[in-house]
Design a protein around this motif. Structure first.
Motif, PDB file in Angstrom:
ATOM      1  N   THR A 156       0.832  -1.207   0.000  1.00  0.00           N
ATOM      2  CA  THR A 156       0.000   0.000   0.000  1.00  0.00           C
ATOM      3  C   THR A 156       0.867   1.258   0.000  1.00  0.00           C
ATOM      4  OG1 THR A 156      -1.665  -1.261   1.193  1.00  0.00           O
ATOM      5  CG2 THR A 156      -1.935   1.124   1.191  1.00  0.00           C
ATOM      6  N   ASP A 180      -7.834  -4.118  -1.938  1.00  0.00           N
ATOM      7  CA  ASP A 180      -7.498  -4.858  -0.723  1.00  0.00           C
ATOM      8  C   ASP A 180      -8.725  -4.986   0.164  1.00  0.00           C
ATOM      9  OD1 ASP A 180      -6.372  -6.083   1.383  1.00  0.00           O
ATOM     10  OD2 ASP A 180      -4.976  -4.491   1.918  1.00  0.00           O
ATOM     11  N   ASP A 185      -6.752   0.264   2.993  1.00  0.00           N
ATOM     12  CA  ASP A 185      -6.516   1.518   3.713  1.00  0.00           C
ATOM     13  C   ASP A 185      -5.901   2.607   2.852  1.00  0.00           C
ATOM     14  OD1 ASP A 185      -4.222   0.052   3.576  1.00  0.00           O
ATOM     15  OD2 ASP A 185      -4.000  -0.237   5.728  1.00  0.00           O
ATOM     16  N   ASP A 261      -3.817  -1.480  -5.764  1.00  0.00           N
ATOM     17  CA  ASP A 261      -3.315  -2.096  -4.534  1.00  0.00           C
ATOM     18  C   ASP A 261      -4.127  -3.372  -4.309  1.00  0.00           C
ATOM     19  OD1 ASP A 261      -1.885  -2.479  -2.218  1.00  0.00           O
ATOM     20  OD2 ASP A 261      -3.186  -1.210  -0.989  1.00  0.00           O
TER      21      ASP A 261
HETATM   22 MG   LIG Z   1      -1.847  -2.948   2.214  1.00  0.00          MG
END
Ligand SMILES: [Mg+2]
Ligand SMILES: Nc1ncnc2c1ncn2[C@@H]1O[C@H](COP(=O)(O)OP(=O)(O)OP(=O)(O)O)[C@@H](O)[C@H]1O
Length: 401
Positions: A156, A180, A185, A261
């Motif tokens: 990330t 994700d 996040d 991501d």
């Molecule tokens: Mg991550």
């Protein structure tokens, strides 16, 4: 009376679009049918609306306008491209014409001068236009998937900062998709509070409606268009990985780069992203467990005949106190490492305050390493230490004029 000539305006400023629209529509011979920002979105709209003339605002940073013109002219299209400048500059004029514009007009010309010059440019382009082969395949940006088979290796951190660095270094339009699930996040790392997420983008009818899709992305203050992971972790199960590839491809029709991501491991979602990506960055750290898993993952991918030419290894947190040197790590992986990223406390400081390290601490080693990757991806010249791969040459063409 003949049908009015359809015009598409490529200009990110709503006020100047409104002014041009008013001026040009007043004649009855021209009709502004749409407007778009720079980057692949301009070509996507041109292919959808099939205008006779595309007016592109030519402004700083020049590469953004010029690469848009180049992309619009790819495949000898049926429209005429005209540049629009605020003031006359010989060098800007030359580069705009070299990029593919038929003419360059001054923004503050009278409405009737603009009208006449547009018609003239279009007429002068007739011969080329009548022989133009219509290219039905909409141009696409590059999808870059960031993945890893051990939690916490920096996926990330890399995806987020690389997206910001790409937007800053090259003025490319960049989307960042958080796949994700359930605990993505990305939004947190950028201190954003989106109200819609990837599940909205995968709802029926949205993927095929570029305007609706684009509205679901939230533009961060750093210039990155973010599509968040499901806001309610309970809903994550509703995410259909079979639709993810199509979603990413549609986003690549709107943005020059689509960073993705992914969750840890080779999940179905990760596989869907890898499948459509042009570049897959496999992140690991120089720790025994991460190296062992990454080595196994490489063997697995090779066994699956995954195209290793698009796979690049990123060794993150080099020189951390793991007692495994970079050279030992590279040996253990048995695969060339394309990028090394420093172990830097700045990563944690920045993520704690929701500000990307490449902006928060631009002089840190971590920022320099990530910017280097971004520059190589966009073709911005650097004192290179990594080799150029064919796909990078292709993206470099989009920015080099
Ligand atoms: Mg991550
Ligand atoms: N180069 C680096 N130097 C120092 N710390 C780093 C570096 N890269 C990442 N970190 C830190 O490591 C931690 C994990 O990073 P990150 O969340 O990016 O990993 P991840 O692979 O996405 O994790 P997950 O598997 O949970 O999604 C964070 O605290 C981050 O600040």
């Amino acid at each position: 009376m003949a049908e009015p000539l359809k015009i598409l305006i490529v200009d990110p400023q709503p006020e100047s679009v409104a002014g041009l629209r008013r001026a040009l529509n007043s004649f009855g011979t021209l009709e502004v049918v749409g407007d778009a920002g720079f980057g692949p979105v301009a070509s996507t709209w041109a292919h959808t609306l099939e205008p006779a003339i595309v007016i592109v605002s030519v402004e700083e940073p020049l590469t953004r306008s010029l690469s848009t013109i180049q992309a619009l002219m790819r495949g000898n299209p049926s429209w005429t491209v005209v540049g629009l400048v605020n003031q006359f500059d010989r060098e800007v004029f030359r580069r705009t014409v070299l990029a593919g514009a038929r003419d360059v007009l001054l923004r503050n010309s009278s409405a009737s001068d603009l009208h006449d010059s547009l018609i003239q440019a279009h007429n002068a382009d007739t011969l080329r236009v009548t022989t133009a082969a219509h290219d039905p395949t909409a141009p696409t940006g590059s999808i870059v998937a960031v993945f890893g088979v051990k939690g916490g290796v920096g996926k990330t951190t890399l995806a987020t900062n690389l997206a910001v660095a790409l937007a800053q270094e090259s003025s490319a339009s960049v989307a960042l998709v958080d796949l994700d699930v359930p605990f993505g996040d990305v939004a947190l790392m950028l201190d954003m509070h989106p109200e819609q997420d990837i599940l909205d983008a995968l709802a029926d009818g949205v993927v095929d409606d570029l305007e609706r899709l684009q509205k679901l992305l939230v533009r961060s203050q750093h210039g990155v268009h973010v599509l968040s992971a499901p806001l309610a972790p309970d809903d994550a199960g509703a995410l259909d990985s079979r639709k993810v590839g199509q979603l990413l491809k549609r986003l690549a029709a709107l943005h020059q780069f689509v960073l993705v991501d992914t969750p840890v491991g080779l999940t179905e979602l990760t596989a869907a992203a890898l499948d459509v990506s042009e570049l897959a960055l496999l992140v690991t750290t120089p720790e025994i467990a991460a190296l062992r898993r990454t080595h196994a993952c490489l063997r697995l991918l090779q066994g699956l005949e995954f195209s290793t030419s698009k796979l690049q290894l990123v060794l993150n947190r080099i020189e951390s106190k793991t007692r495994v040197s970079s050279s030992e790590a590279i040996e253990a992986l048995g695969h060339p490492v394309a990028w090394r990223v420093a172990n830097d406390y700045a990563a944690m400081q920045s993520s704690a305050i929701g500000s990307p390290v490449v902006l928060q601490q631009p002089k840190s080693r971590l920022s320099k390493d990530i910017r280097l990757i971004a520059r190589q991806l966009t073709g911005v010249p650097v004192a290179s230490r990594a080799s150029w791969l064919p796909w990078r040459r292709r993206t470099a063409l989009m920015t080099a004029v």
